[in-house]
Motif scaffolding. Structure first.
Motif, PDB file in Angstrom:
ATOM      1  N   UNK A 248      -6.804   5.284   5.465  1.00 26.23           N
ATOM      2  CA  UNK A 248      -6.775   4.026   4.768  1.00 26.23           C
ATOM      3  C   UNK A 248      -7.844   3.219   5.106  1.00 26.23           C
ATOM      4  N   UNK A 249      -8.145   2.130   4.657  1.00 31.13           N
ATOM      5  CA  UNK A 249      -9.402   1.162   5.016  1.00 31.13           C
ATOM      6  C   UNK A 249      -9.335   0.831   6.075  1.00 31.13           C
ATOM      7  N   UNK A 250      -8.238   0.357   6.817  1.00 30.55           N
ATOM      8  CA  UNK A 250      -8.224   0.063   8.394  1.00 30.55           C
ATOM      9  C   UNK A 250      -8.695   1.224   9.300  1.00 30.55           C
ATOM     10  N   UNK A 251      -8.593   2.399   8.845  1.00 32.13           N
ATOM     11  CA  UNK A 251      -8.840   3.544   9.849  1.00 32.13           C
ATOM     12  C   UNK A 251      -9.957   4.491   9.271  1.00 32.13           C
ATOM     13  N   UNK A 252     -10.728   3.927   8.314  1.00 35.83           N
ATOM     14  CA  UNK A 252     -11.941   4.902   7.789  1.00 35.83           C
ATOM     15  C   UNK A 252     -12.939   4.726   8.958  1.00 35.83           C
TER      16      UNK A 252
ATOM     17  N   UNK B  98      -2.291  -1.561   3.709  1.00 30.12           N
ATOM     18  CA  UNK B  98      -1.496  -0.502   4.331  1.00 30.12           C
ATOM     19  C   UNK B  98      -0.743   0.437   3.494  1.00 30.12           C
ATOM     20  N   UNK B  99      -0.202   1.612   4.203  1.00 33.45           N
ATOM     21  CA  UNK B  99       0.712   2.463   3.293  1.00 33.45           C
ATOM     22  C   UNK B  99       2.211   2.334   3.876  1.00 33.45           C
ATOM     23  N   UNK B 100       2.137   2.008   5.045  1.00 32.44           N
ATOM     24  CA  UNK B 100       3.504   1.678   5.806  1.00 32.44           C
ATOM     25  C   UNK B 100       3.863   0.176   5.703  1.00 32.44           C
TER      26      UNK B 100
ATOM     27  N   UNK C  35       1.500   3.469  -5.570  1.00 37.64           N
ATOM     28  CA  UNK C  35       0.476   2.807  -6.642  1.00 37.64           C
ATOM     29  C   UNK C  35      -0.864   3.108  -5.940  1.00 37.64           C
ATOM     30  N   UNK C  36      -1.104   2.980  -4.704  1.00 36.70           N
ATOM     31  CA  UNK C  36      -2.305   2.916  -4.046  1.00 36.70           C
ATOM     32  C   UNK C  36      -3.253   4.370  -4.139  1.00 36.70           C
ATOM     33  N   UNK C  37      -2.461   5.274  -4.573  1.00 38.56           N
ATOM     34  CA  UNK C  37      -2.853   6.465  -4.984  1.00 38.56           C
ATOM     35  C   UNK C  37      -3.413   6.476  -6.478  1.00 38.56           C
TER      36      UNK C  37
END
Length: 84
Positions: free
Chosen positions: A16-20, A43-45, A54-56
């Protein structure tokens, strides 16, 4: 992921963008910075399942397919793609 790549298997990481940035740093530290990494919206969680799904987006799917079918090529950065 790195072990599979060393065995000649096509791989792509998802973050995710937070962990890129962190994910890319870990790959660099393990001498695997050339492995493809696709970034999706954070986030995804903690969000409804349909929102996470929907983020995929098609762009994310295309980036994964391109990364898996292009030997030695970095996946396009989809940072923020799929944000609801």
């Amino acid at each position: 992921m790195i072990e599979l790549a060393m065995r000649g298997r096509p791989v792509v990481g998802l973050a995710t963008s937070q962990f890129d940035r962190f994910s890319r740093q870990v790959l660099q530290q393990r001498n695997a910075g050339d492995l493809p990494l696709v970034t999706i919206a954070h986030p995804l969680g903690g969000i409804p399942a349909n929102e996470a799904a929907g983020r995929i987006t098609l762009e994310v799917l295309d980036a994964v397919v391109n990364a898996l079918s292009a030997t030695g090529t970095r996946a396009p950065d989809t940072h923020g793609v799929g944000r609801a």
